[in-house]
Design an enzyme around this catalytic site. Structure first.
Site, PDB file in Angstrom:
ATOM      1  N   CYS A  97       4.717   6.675  -0.347  1.00 29.63           N
ATOM      2  CA  CYS A  97       4.950   5.349   0.242  1.00 29.63           C
ATOM      3  C   CYS A  97       6.437   4.977   0.250  1.00 29.63           C
ATOM      4  O   CYS A  97       7.191   5.513   1.057  1.00 29.63           O
ATOM      5  CB  CYS A  97       4.061   4.313  -0.436  1.00 29.63           C
ATOM      6  N   HIS A 195      -1.029   6.429  -1.522  1.00 29.55           N
ATOM      7  CA  HIS A 195      -0.791   6.452  -2.978  1.00 29.55           C
ATOM      8  C   HIS A 195      -1.863   7.259  -3.717  1.00 29.55           C
ATOM      9  O   HIS A 195      -2.782   6.652  -4.284  1.00 29.55           O
ATOM     10  CB  HIS A 195      -0.874   5.018  -3.521  1.00 29.55           C
ATOM     11  N   GLU A 197      -1.621   8.436  -6.511  1.00 28.13           N
ATOM     12  CA  GLU A 197      -1.502   8.077  -7.939  1.00 28.13           C
ATOM     13  C   GLU A 197      -2.408   6.907  -8.302  1.00 28.13           C
ATOM     14  O   GLU A 197      -2.616   6.631  -9.484  1.00 28.13           O
ATOM     15  CB  GLU A 197      -0.033   7.769  -8.290  1.00 28.13           C
TER      16      GLU A 197
HETATM   17  N1  GLN Z   1       6.655  -1.529   2.146  1.00 32.09           N
HETATM   18  C1  GLN Z   1       7.274  -0.895   1.033  1.00 32.09           C
HETATM   19  C2  GLN Z   1       8.708  -0.500   1.310  1.00 32.09           C
HETATM   20  O1  GLN Z   1       9.236  -0.720   2.333  1.00 32.09           O
HETATM   21  C3  GLN Z   1       6.490   0.339   0.597  1.00 32.09           C
HETATM   22  C4  GLN Z   1       5.165  -0.090   0.032  1.00 32.09           C
HETATM   23  C5  GLN Z   1       4.617   0.803  -1.035  1.00 32.09           C
HETATM   24  O2  GLN Z   1       5.290   1.653  -1.612  1.00 32.09           O
HETATM   25  N2  GLN Z   1       3.377   0.546  -1.344  1.00 32.09           N
HETATM   26  O3  GLN Z   1       9.313   0.036   0.458  1.00 32.09           O
END
Ligand code: GLN
Length: 220
Positions: A97, A195, A197
């Site tokens: 992410c 994710h 994790e």
């Molecule tokens: N929207 C977040 C960002 O720009 C990422 C979101 C996440 O890691 N769950 O970093």
């Protein structure tokens, strides 16, 4: 290979797969969840909060969280160029992410001046799913990993462009009907929009650990 000494006098673990030591970038985000997933796979895991700690690991996970905060803090502790160097030296790195955003060579919808570490030849759109749903779960079929992987997306990015050397491992069909990659690999760099994790399914971490082992044996 040459064995470097880090500032604390510990041998550099790089190059010896029996000494696989995976770091988790611990500046912000879901650090503990990645540590738990990796620990359950019986690998040595430690937090990386500064350049001295980075040199003691031979693979790194960049967690989910907020990419702008992580890059701001990485900048503050002087980790941006050591992280770029770490990637250039062929170490395995996995970003989930926010971690995916940090590994992208190019981002869309970033904050003004938002810096990435880069390394993965792709363009990633931040908060891309935000326009349809902020958070959702879906079962993914992931190449080389398996099917029915319950993928958790939280204000997730998607991949808009991949370079010729980037392999797409999984995609999601969006509301507009187009497919967007959500998991990619280039060499020893791995990134997912979701994710793993946050689930008990350790297949993605297991895949990364195997990648990290081959990266260390290539380097030795
Ligand atoms: N929207 C977040 C960002 O720009 C990422 C979101 C996440 O890691 N769950 O970093």
């Amino acid at each position: 290979m040459t064995h470097c000494q880090n500032p604390k006098g510990l041998p550099d673990a790089a190059g010896d797969s029996s000494m696989l030591r995976v770091g988790v970038l611990a500046l912000q985000g879901d650090v503990r969840e990645h540590i738990n997933s990796l620990t359950s796979l019986n690998v040595a895991v430690q937090k990386v909060r500064n350049p001295e700690e980075l040199i003691t690991v031979n693979a790194l996970v960049i967690p989910g969280g907020e990419s702008t905060t992580i890059s701001m803090l990485a900048n503050r502790v002087g980790l941006i160029s050591p992280l770029r160097e770490f990637i250039k030296n062929g170490h395995a790195v996995y970003g989930s992410c926010a971690g995916m955003i940090l590994l992208a060579d190019e981002i869309l919808d970033g904050k003004a001046g938002q810096e990435t570490i880069g390394g993965l030849d792709m363009t990633v759109r931040r908060n891309a799913f935000g326009r349809q749903v902020d958070s959702f779960e879906t079962d993914l079929n992931i190449k080389d990993i398996g099917d029915a992987f319950k993928a958790v997306f939280i204000r997730a990015p998607w991949v808009e462009r991949v370079g010729a050397n980037v392999e797409v491992l999984a995609s999601v069909k969006t509301d507009s009907g187009s497919d967007h990659p959500v998991m990619v690999r280039q060499g020893f760099l791995l990134a997912s929009s979701f994710h793993p994790e946050l689930t008990n399914d350790n297949r993605v971490h297991q895949y990364f650990v195997e990648m990290a082992k081959s990266a260390t044996s290539v380097k030795s």
